[in-house]
Structures are given as structure tokens and as C-alpha cells.
Motif scaffolding. Sequence first.
Motif, PDB file in Angstrom:
ATOM      1  N   ASN A   1       3.034   3.023 -10.305  1.00 40.52           N
ATOM      2  CA  ASN A   1       2.213   2.852  -9.105  1.00 40.52           C
ATOM      3  C   ASN A   1       0.910   3.625  -9.217  1.00 40.52           C
ATOM      4  O   ASN A   1      -0.160   3.129  -8.870  1.00 40.52           O
TER       5      ASN A   1
ATOM      6  N   GLN B   1      10.337   0.761  -3.322  1.00 43.06           N
ATOM      7  CA  GLN B   1       9.058   0.235  -3.769  1.00 43.06           C
ATOM      8  C   GLN B   1       8.495  -0.716  -2.724  1.00 43.06           C
ATOM      9  O   GLN B   1       7.300  -0.699  -2.426  1.00 43.06           O
TER      10      GLN B   1
ATOM     11  N   SER C   1       5.026  -0.026  -0.998  1.00 49.62           N
ATOM     12  CA  SER C   1       3.876  -0.933  -1.106  1.00 49.62           C
ATOM     13  C   SER C   1       3.404  -1.329   0.286  1.00 49.62           C
ATOM     14  O   SER C   1       2.205  -1.453   0.534  1.00 49.62           O
TER      15      SER C   1
ATOM     16  N   VAL D   1      -0.225  -1.701  -4.368  1.00 50.42           N
ATOM     17  CA  VAL D   1       0.702  -1.598  -5.506  1.00 50.42           C
ATOM     18  C   VAL D   1       1.645  -2.792  -5.398  1.00 50.42           C
ATOM     19  O   VAL D   1       1.800  -3.364  -4.323  1.00 50.42           O
TER      20      VAL D   1
END
Lengths: 216, 397
Positions: free
Chosen positions: B44, B349, B353, B363
Motif C-alpha cells: 500500500n 485491506q 482502502s 490503494v
Amino acid sequence: MQIQLNHLMPIPLQDKLRQRSSDIWNQDVTFKPGSWVKIKAPSGTGKTTLIHYLYHIRYDYTGKVQINGKPWQDYNKNELALMRQQEVSVVFQDLRLFEQLTARENISLKNVMQSRPYYPVEKINEMAARLQVSHILEQSGSTLSYGERQRIAIIRALAQPFQWLFMDEPFSHLDEENTQRAAALIAEECKARNAGFILTDLDNDQHFTYDVHYHL
Amino acid sequence: MRPFFDLLKKIIQTGVGKSRFFMAAVGLGIAMLLILIAIQAHTNFTQLLYSSKNQNETADFLVINKTITNAMMGQSAKSIFTPEEIATIKQQPFVQAFGLVTSSQYKVVIQAPGDLHFATDMFFEAVPDSFLDVKNEDWKWSAGDRTIPIILPNDFLNLYNFGFSLSQDLPQISQETVKALPLQVSISNNLVADPYMGHVVGFSDRISSFLVPASFMSWANAKYGTGTVTGTSRVIIKTPDPSNPALVKFLKDNGYTTNQDKLKFSKTRLIVQTIVSVVGFFGLILLFFALLVFSMFIQLVIASCKREIQLLVILGTAPGQLQRYLLKQFVPVYIIIGILSLLIVTGLQYWASATLATHQMQVSTWPGIPVLAGTLSVLALVYIVNLVTVCKYVNAI
């Protein structure tokens, strides 16, 4: 499958055995494929030791045990396992059942050790019925009497393919009637496979029509 | 194999020390999670730094000079870069382009036209055109031109508009006005003085200096200069990543300085990198201990069933069968742990994001290939260690 003994001599019994004559120890002996062999031996002459040498679970000897012209030592662990699954079977004097398994599981352990079962369940049931152990098949190995264990061990030895069957006093805890039944079953199974056997016992007997007799 | 393995299950008790196995499994899970998070955080961060999706273009221009210390005051020669120093700077891997800042060797006086009554002493500097952030057609000079294009620092106009003019009760001036003003530039040395016209063509955020075209500078230095070359005390470099810790270290080690604001990100980056490394490191340590406990567990299982395994081998069980059976007891647990860790990292994640997107930082929504590769390699490592252990102890029986 041919078994040859070349001057086989157990190291621990060496001194004792040299003082007496033997048909097996320190001799060249060949067991021809398919022959039924009786080895008569008084106590303490290495009966069980011989069976262990033949089955290759003891190695404290001089001389050679040759299987198909090759000493046991030349077989690796996988080949040895394959031989024990396909070509040689054994009834130990001390039987060696798993106590945590039921009688039936002890039998099927050998039956299913190869990729697929050798005998169907019906055949196992039939053999159990002939040796009159049907009623104890589901019992745990630890609850069985010695005679019952002996018969289970015999059925276990028969629940696999073999060319040679080694038996160490297989009827020691059976009455005359059960001995007859077991012997008949063993003879039948050996004939069906064209297999030979090597049986050790203390006395003479008429259970089988032996091809060869030896004195240990 | 199925019925045989069912029987093995009754003979080989893997239940012994089950709590230990459970703890090791939890340890493996945490280790895996830490490693995957470290990998993903690194991915990232790289994405934030270098991805074209993220607006903040990272390639940057830095004007570098030596730090003026009290000991150097009054000795201007000490702030000048020697040719060796310049060569060293040029060789640095983070220097994409390099330019000298040339200073004027003559006196400059600027006067505002008409009634503005504004006059000041000045200086000029010049940099290669490729380093300028002002693109203007008027930015050219050839010999004989009486008009000099000038670029002023944006800060200069801001200082005037918001500092000076307000306190002095003077009018604020817009960029357009400044560009429209015809400035009277007087260039002189001790012997001659010539009038020129100055024309501000733009304002630079990048270089805090009064810039004239390099062509004018070399011409004027030749014409009005004292003859002695003063040397270069400021250089300009283009670097792909001003937050590169190597760059910051280089500047610090050599006693150079630049606009610190541009390097600020470097510290953040160093901190993030350290945290990520520490997390990954702990993950690896934990993984190591999990592997150790697994190996000991396998050893314990095999040792506690030694008699049974011996009998199985006597009855003709192949070592391969035993190994397959034992691995089958453990490997599914590892795979489940791997999948769980992957799912958790995917969730994290996704959340990260979404959160970063609200701050205009893009990301990817899903964990990248490195995380997948990380999962697979950790699983492969665990499998290999297990296989080796199982083979070792089964064969020893």
C-alpha cells in the motif's frame, strides 16, 4: 517366492546351538515355493527367533536369510512393507493385536492396508463363523481371551494376499476342535493362493499334510 | 486408503497435547497475519508513493546549499561547492538531473516605473531551463535584446502583499499587474551602468530566487563581470523521490540543506517502514516458534505411539502411508489458518482502502499478489518443516 537360509545362526544362542545338531541352524536350507513346512522344536531352541528372522523383524544373526535370492537386508523399508502386504503373512506367538481396536478392526487393518480391501466383509464374517468368534468381532481387543485372540490373529493373517505364511505355535491356546477348524481354514486359504507355510511347534501333529519336516 | 486411515486414527492418538497444538495453531495464525499485514502495508505504501493514481507527483526539484553556520559567516568562499563536491552530488543514485545555480557578478538596481517611487538593489540568478516550473514563451533572451525576462519567487510577492504592503499602507499587487509593469533595470559594475527593461514573466514556487535566462546571465557576466568567477553556492537537483531516506542522509552527512518541508515525508516514511519491518519481524519470530512447537508436537505424537507405530510397520504399513496419514492430520489445519488469515487481511485491506479513499489516497481494494505469494510461501514452509519432521521421526522408528 523362494526362501533360502545360509548358515543362519542367532548370535545370542550361538554357544548353546553349536553343541547340538539342527536341521536349520547353521545349515543351507531352501524352502520351495508352495511347500508346507513343519519345524518341530523344543523350548529354548530359537523357534520364535527363527520366525522373527524369517519375517525380518530381528537382525541379530550371522549367515543369511535370502528372499528370491536377495538377503532381507537388501530390501528397503518400502519394499519390505510391500512384501508384508502382498507376499508374506504371519501369526505371532504373542499374537500382537491392537488392544484399542475391536476384533473386527484388527482383522480389517490388514484387509484394507493395500489400496483396496482384499476380502469382502462377508468373507471375513464367514471365516469368523468357522472359527466360532463371530460373537466377539465387535469387542475390544483388550477384552478377548487368549484363545479368542489367537483365532482373530489367524483370521487377520489370512485377510491379505501371501505366498508364505509364517506361524509360531498358532494353536497353542485352542482346544482340539477349534484347532481342527483353524487348521482346515488355513489349509484352504493356502491352497487357494498356492501358498506355502512354515509352522513351528513343540510337538508332532497331524493338523496338516506337511511336505517337509525339520527339527530345529 | 480411507478405511485404513480410519483405523490409523484409532491407533495413533493425535489427541495427546491437543492444547499445545491449538496454541501453536493460534500462534501460526497470528504470525501469518502479522507477516501478511506487513507485506500488504508495504504494498500500500509503495502504491501511495509511486502510483500514478495518487495525485501528489513525487518527482521533485530541490535547491541545495551548504548550511551557513556561525563559523562560516563572513567567509563566503566556504559556502561554495568545490568541483569534487559537485561531482559527488551528480553521482548519487537519487539525482535524476543536476543543474548549477549561476549568480550574477554585477550590480542590479530595479526601479518601478512612473510615480511608484520604488527602487531596490537586487541580484539575479540563473538555472537551466529544464528546472523551471514556469513555462512561458517570453522566457528567452538573445544578445541585443533590451528587455530581460524575469521570474520572481511566488513567496516574494506574498511577502510584499501580505506582509509589507499591509503594514506600510501600500496597495496590494496582483500577479497580472506585476507582469504588466515595465521595470527599469540598471545593470552596472564599477565602471559602467546600462539601463534595461525588466519584464516579469512568471512566478516560481520551486526556486526562491530572482531568475533570468541562462543566456542573458552568461552574456551579462561576461560583459559586466569582475572577471573572477565566484563559484557556485547553490545547485538544483531533480529527484524521483524527495522522501528517500538515502537523500536525507546524504544531505545531513555533508552539511547540506534544502527546503526541509519537502523532506518532511521522509521521516514519516522512515517511521512507517520501521513499523512495517518490526511487525514483519515479529511475524517471522512467531512463525519460527510456531514451527518449533509443531515439530515438537509431531515428535510427541510419534513418540507416544511408538509401540503402535512399530507394530503397524511390522504388519506391513509403509513409511509413506504413515507419513501421509500424519500429515493429513495437520496440514488441513494449516490450510484453514492460511485461508482465515487471507480473509482477515482481505477484510482489513477493504476497510483500509475505503478509509484512505476518503482522504483522496487510492490503494487497491483487494490484497495484492505479494500477500498471496506470502501466504503460499508461509504454508509451503510449514508443510516442508512438517514433512521433514514426520519423515525423520517415522523413519527413526
